[in-house]
Design a protein around this motif. Sequence first.
Motif, PDB file in Angstrom:
ATOM      1  N   THR A 188       0.809  -1.217   0.000  1.00 39.80           N
ATOM      2  CA  THR A 188       0.000   0.000   0.000  1.00 39.80           C
ATOM      3  C   THR A 188       0.843   1.268   0.000  1.00 39.80           C
ATOM      4  OG1 THR A 188      -0.169   0.014   2.420  1.00 39.80           O
ATOM      5  CG2 THR A 188      -1.903  -1.141   1.192  1.00 39.80           C
ATOM      6  N   GLU A 193      -3.517   7.152  -1.910  1.00 45.16           N
ATOM      7  CA  GLU A 193      -4.351   6.920  -0.730  1.00 45.16           C
ATOM      8  C   GLU A 193      -5.763   6.466  -1.099  1.00 45.16           C
ATOM      9  OE1 GLU A 193      -5.599   9.122   3.458  1.00 45.16           O
ATOM     10  OE2 GLU A 193      -4.421  10.184   1.942  1.00 45.16           O
ATOM     11  N   VAL A 196      -6.398   2.726  -1.422  1.00 46.72           N
ATOM     12  CA  VAL A 196      -6.155   1.877  -0.253  1.00 46.72           C
ATOM     13  C   VAL A 196      -7.423   1.778   0.580  1.00 46.72           C
ATOM     14  CG1 VAL A 196      -4.749   1.580   1.832  1.00 46.72           C
ATOM     15  CG2 VAL A 196      -3.729   2.563  -0.243  1.00 46.72           C
ATOM     16  N   LYS A 198      -9.934   1.503   3.689  1.00 48.06           N
ATOM     17  CA  LYS A 198      -9.914   2.330   4.895  1.00 48.06           C
ATOM     18  C   LYS A 198      -9.217   1.647   6.061  1.00 48.06           C
ATOM     19  CE  LYS A 198     -13.946   5.253   3.955  1.00 48.06           C
ATOM     20  NZ  LYS A 198     -15.270   5.712   4.448  1.00 48.06           N
ATOM     21  N   GLN A 201      -5.439   2.328   5.747  1.00 45.33           N
ATOM     22  CA  GLN A 201      -4.932   3.679   5.490  1.00 45.33           C
ATOM     23  C   GLN A 201      -4.086   4.227   6.632  1.00 45.33           C
ATOM     24  OE1 GLN A 201      -8.200   6.212   4.368  1.00 45.33           O
ATOM     25  NE2 GLN A 201      -8.459   5.237   2.370  1.00 45.33           N
ATOM     26  N   ARG A 204      -0.766   2.493   6.762  1.00 50.13           N
ATOM     27  CA  ARG A 204      -0.013   2.865   5.553  1.00 50.13           C
ATOM     28  C   ARG A 204       0.705   4.180   5.792  1.00 50.13           C
ATOM     29  NH1 ARG A 204      -1.342   6.720   1.906  1.00 50.13           N
ATOM     30  NH2 ARG A 204      -0.278   6.652  -0.134  1.00 50.13           N
TER      31      ARG A 204
END
Length: 238
Positions: A188, A193, A196, A198, A201, A204
Amino acid sequence: MENISEPKVFANTVILQSEGLLKYILETGVYPREAETLKELRNATAKHPMGFMGAAPDAGQLIAMLLKVSNAKKTIEVGVFTGYSLLLTALTIPDDGKIIAMDPDRKAYEIGLPFIKRAGVQHKIDFIESPALPVLDKLLEDAENEGSFDFAFIDADKNNYWNYHERVMRLVKIGGIVAYDNALWGGTVALPEKAVSKDKQEWRLLSLAFNEAISKDCRVQIAFVSIGDGVIFCRRIA
Protein backbone atom coordinates in the motif's frame (compact mmCIF):
# COMPACT_ATOMS: atom_id res chain seq x y z
CA MET A 1 0.70 -1.29 -26.31
CA GLU A 2 2.88 -2.54 -23.46
CA ASN A 3 2.92 -6.28 -22.89
CA ILE A 4 2.32 -6.45 -19.13
CA SER A 5 3.14 -10.17 -19.04
CA GLU A 6 6.82 -9.37 -19.65
CA PRO A 7 9.13 -8.10 -16.88
CA LYS A 8 10.33 -4.52 -16.93
CA VAL A 9 14.10 -4.25 -17.15
CA PHE A 10 16.04 -1.32 -15.69
CA ALA A 11 19.80 -1.69 -16.34
CA ASN A 12 20.60 -5.13 -14.87
CA THR A 13 17.56 -5.24 -12.59
CA VAL A 14 14.55 -7.30 -13.52
CA ILE A 15 11.37 -6.33 -11.70
CA LEU A 16 9.19 -9.40 -11.31
CA GLN A 17 6.26 -9.48 -8.93
CA SER A 18 4.04 -12.52 -9.13
CA GLU A 19 2.76 -15.33 -6.98
CA GLY A 20 4.35 -17.74 -9.41
CA LEU A 21 7.78 -16.23 -8.92
CA LEU A 22 7.44 -16.28 -5.13
CA LYS A 23 6.33 -19.91 -5.31
CA TYR A 24 9.41 -20.72 -7.37
CA ILE A 25 11.73 -18.97 -4.88
CA LEU A 26 10.18 -20.70 -1.90
CA GLU A 27 10.08 -24.16 -3.43
CA THR A 28 13.55 -23.94 -4.94
CA GLY A 29 15.65 -22.13 -2.38
CA VAL A 30 13.76 -21.74 0.89
CA TYR A 31 11.59 -24.72 1.81
CA PRO A 32 14.25 -27.36 0.99
CA ARG A 33 16.59 -25.73 3.55
CA GLU A 34 13.98 -24.88 6.17
CA ALA A 35 14.43 -26.71 9.49
CA GLU A 36 11.70 -29.26 10.12
CA THR A 37 10.54 -27.56 13.32
CA LEU A 38 10.27 -24.25 11.46
CA LYS A 39 8.23 -25.90 8.74
CA GLU A 40 5.91 -27.45 11.32
CA LEU A 41 5.49 -24.11 13.10
CA ARG A 42 4.81 -22.33 9.82
CA ASN A 43 2.07 -24.84 9.01
CA ALA A 44 0.58 -24.49 12.50
CA THR A 45 0.63 -20.70 12.19
CA ALA A 46 -1.21 -20.88 8.86
CA LYS A 47 -4.22 -22.30 10.74
CA HIS A 48 -4.40 -19.26 13.02
CA PRO A 49 -7.04 -16.65 12.05
CA MET A 50 -4.24 -14.06 11.92
CA GLY A 51 -1.75 -16.44 10.35
CA PHE A 52 -0.71 -13.85 7.76
CA MET A 53 1.13 -12.06 10.57
CA GLY A 54 3.79 -14.77 10.70
CA ALA A 55 7.27 -13.88 9.47
CA ALA A 56 7.87 -14.71 5.80
CA PRO A 57 10.15 -17.75 5.41
CA ASP A 58 12.17 -16.15 2.60
CA ALA A 59 12.82 -13.12 4.81
CA GLY A 60 13.73 -15.53 7.58
CA GLN A 61 16.34 -17.16 5.40
CA LEU A 62 18.06 -13.81 4.87
CA ILE A 63 17.83 -12.96 8.57
CA ALA A 64 19.48 -16.28 9.44
CA MET A 65 22.34 -15.51 7.08
CA LEU A 66 22.84 -12.04 8.62
CA LEU A 67 22.83 -13.55 12.10
CA LYS A 68 25.57 -15.95 11.04
CA VAL A 69 27.64 -13.38 9.15
CA SER A 70 27.51 -10.95 12.09
CA ASN A 71 28.22 -13.70 14.64
CA ALA A 72 25.17 -12.54 16.58
CA LYS A 73 24.84 -13.97 20.06
CA LYS A 74 22.66 -11.55 22.03
CA THR A 75 19.44 -10.41 20.37
CA ILE A 76 16.12 -8.64 20.89
CA GLU A 77 12.76 -9.53 19.38
CA VAL A 78 9.90 -7.02 19.56
CA GLY A 79 6.69 -8.79 18.57
CA VAL A 80 6.68 -12.57 18.69
CA PHE A 81 3.25 -13.80 17.54
CA THR A 82 3.60 -17.61 17.21
CA GLY A 83 7.38 -17.40 17.17
CA TYR A 84 8.58 -18.31 13.68
CA SER A 85 11.30 -15.64 13.60
CA LEU A 86 12.03 -16.32 17.27
CA LEU A 87 12.60 -20.02 16.63
CA LEU A 88 14.64 -19.22 13.54
CA THR A 89 16.89 -16.92 15.57
CA ALA A 90 17.22 -19.44 18.40
CA LEU A 91 18.24 -22.14 15.92
CA THR A 92 20.84 -19.83 14.36
CA ILE A 93 22.66 -18.20 17.29
CA PRO A 94 25.19 -20.17 19.40
CA ASP A 95 24.07 -22.51 22.16
CA ASP A 96 25.01 -19.96 24.81
CA GLY A 97 23.23 -17.14 22.94
CA LYS A 98 20.26 -15.27 24.36
CA ILE A 99 17.11 -13.68 22.93
CA ILE A 100 15.01 -11.23 24.91
CA ALA A 101 11.57 -11.51 23.30
CA MET A 102 8.53 -9.45 24.20
CA ASP A 103 4.88 -9.64 23.25
CA PRO A 104 1.65 -9.06 25.24
CA ASP A 105 0.00 -12.06 23.53
CA ARG A 106 1.22 -15.15 25.38
CA LYS A 107 -1.54 -17.27 23.86
CA ALA A 108 -0.07 -16.88 20.37
CA TYR A 109 3.45 -17.53 21.68
CA GLU A 110 2.26 -20.79 23.22
CA ILE A 111 1.30 -22.06 19.76
CA GLY A 112 4.99 -22.03 18.90
CA LEU A 113 6.30 -23.11 22.29
CA PRO A 114 6.02 -26.89 21.66
CA PHE A 115 8.12 -26.47 18.49
CA ILE A 116 10.68 -24.37 20.37
CA LYS A 117 10.93 -27.07 23.04
CA ARG A 118 11.19 -29.83 20.45
CA ALA A 119 14.05 -27.97 18.78
CA GLY A 120 15.89 -27.84 22.09
CA VAL A 121 16.39 -24.08 22.07
CA GLN A 122 14.06 -22.86 24.81
CA HIS A 123 17.03 -22.12 27.10
CA LYS A 124 18.13 -19.36 24.70
CA ILE A 125 14.80 -17.51 24.97
CA ASP A 126 13.68 -15.08 27.64
CA PHE A 127 10.04 -14.45 26.71
CA ILE A 128 8.46 -11.49 28.48
CA GLU A 129 4.67 -11.17 28.31
CA SER A 130 4.41 -7.42 28.01
CA PRO A 131 4.18 -4.50 25.61
CA ALA A 132 7.68 -3.78 24.37
CA LEU A 133 8.31 -0.17 25.42
CA PRO A 134 8.34 -0.80 29.20
CA VAL A 135 10.70 -3.75 28.69
CA LEU A 136 13.07 -1.76 26.48
CA ASP A 137 13.03 1.13 28.97
CA LYS A 138 13.80 -1.29 31.79
CA LEU A 139 16.76 -2.66 29.85
CA LEU A 140 18.06 0.88 29.36
CA GLU A 141 18.00 1.52 33.10
CA ASP A 142 21.07 -0.72 33.28
CA ALA A 143 23.95 1.07 31.57
CA GLU A 144 25.63 -2.27 30.87
CA ASN A 145 22.88 -3.11 28.37
CA GLU A 146 23.67 -0.12 26.16
CA GLY A 147 25.49 -1.22 23.03
CA SER A 148 25.49 -4.85 24.17
CA PHE A 149 23.08 -6.45 21.68
CA ASP A 150 24.11 -7.77 18.27
CA PHE A 151 20.76 -7.91 16.49
CA ALA A 152 17.12 -6.86 16.88
CA PHE A 153 14.01 -7.87 14.95
CA ILE A 154 11.01 -5.54 15.11
CA ASP A 155 7.61 -6.82 14.01
CA ALA A 156 4.98 -5.18 16.17
CA ASP A 157 2.63 -2.17 16.26
CA LYS A 158 3.68 0.18 13.49
CA ASN A 159 2.66 3.31 15.40
CA ASN A 160 5.54 2.64 17.79
CA TYR A 161 8.24 1.76 15.27
CA TRP A 162 10.11 5.02 15.77
CA ASN A 163 9.83 4.67 19.56
CA TYR A 164 11.33 1.20 19.25
CA HIS A 165 14.01 2.52 16.92
CA GLU A 166 15.18 5.18 19.35
CA ARG A 167 15.55 2.58 22.09
CA VAL A 168 17.21 -0.20 20.11
CA MET A 169 19.67 2.33 18.69
CA ARG A 170 20.99 2.58 22.24
CA LEU A 171 20.80 -1.13 22.96
CA VAL A 172 22.38 -2.46 19.76
CA LYS A 173 26.14 -2.13 19.39
CA ILE A 174 27.93 -0.16 16.68
CA GLY A 175 27.93 -2.56 13.73
CA GLY A 176 24.83 -4.34 15.04
CA ILE A 177 21.80 -4.93 12.83
CA VAL A 178 18.13 -4.06 13.34
CA ALA A 179 15.44 -5.43 11.01
CA TYR A 180 12.00 -3.81 10.65
CA ASP A 181 9.29 -6.00 9.12
CA ASN A 182 6.21 -4.97 7.11
CA ALA A 183 7.88 -1.93 5.60
CA LEU A 184 5.70 -2.23 2.48
CA TRP A 185 2.43 -2.77 4.37
CA GLY A 186 0.95 -5.06 1.77
CA GLY A 187 2.24 -2.88 -1.05
CA THR A 188 0.00 0.00 0.00
CA VAL A 189 2.96 2.37 0.47
CA ALA A 190 3.27 2.54 -3.32
CA LEU A 191 -0.43 3.20 -3.93
CA PRO A 192 -2.34 6.50 -3.92
CA GLU A 193 -4.35 6.92 -0.73
CA LYS A 194 -7.67 6.68 -2.54
CA ALA A 195 -6.74 3.20 -3.79
CA VAL A 196 -6.15 1.88 -0.25
CA SER A 197 -8.96 0.35 1.80
CA LYS A 198 -9.91 2.33 4.90
CA ASP A 199 -8.75 -0.39 7.28
CA LYS A 200 -5.20 -0.09 5.92
CA GLN A 201 -4.93 3.68 5.49
CA GLU A 202 -3.79 4.59 9.00
CA TRP A 203 -0.94 2.06 9.16
CA ARG A 204 -0.01 2.86 5.55
CA LEU A 205 0.58 6.46 6.64
CA LEU A 206 2.54 5.26 9.68
CA SER A 207 4.68 3.05 7.44
CA LEU A 208 5.31 5.90 5.01
CA ALA A 209 6.37 8.19 7.85
CA PHE A 210 8.69 5.63 9.41
CA ASN A 211 10.25 4.65 6.09
CA GLU A 212 10.99 8.28 5.29
CA ALA A 213 12.40 8.94 8.77
CA ILE A 214 14.66 5.89 8.75
CA SER A 215 15.99 6.80 5.32
CA LYS A 216 17.22 10.10 6.78
CA ASP A 217 18.72 8.66 9.98
CA CYS A 218 22.48 9.19 9.76
CA ARG A 219 23.05 6.73 12.62
CA VAL A 220 22.34 3.78 10.34
CA GLN A 221 23.26 2.25 7.00
CA ILE A 222 20.08 0.81 5.50
CA ALA A 223 19.01 -1.81 3.01
CA PHE A 224 15.32 -1.69 2.02
CA VAL A 225 14.51 -5.17 0.76
CA SER A 226 11.30 -6.12 -1.08
CA ILE A 227 11.13 -9.57 0.46
CA GLY A 228 8.08 -10.85 2.30
CA ASP A 229 6.11 -7.71 3.17
CA GLY A 230 9.24 -5.60 2.92
CA VAL A 231 12.08 -5.50 5.45
CA ILE A 232 14.32 -2.56 6.28
CA PHE A 233 17.69 -3.68 7.57
CA CYS A 234 19.65 -1.11 9.52
CA ARG A 235 23.30 -1.42 10.48
CA ARG A 236 24.15 0.95 13.30
CA ILE A 237 27.14 3.08 12.36
CA ALA A 238 26.94 5.82 14.99
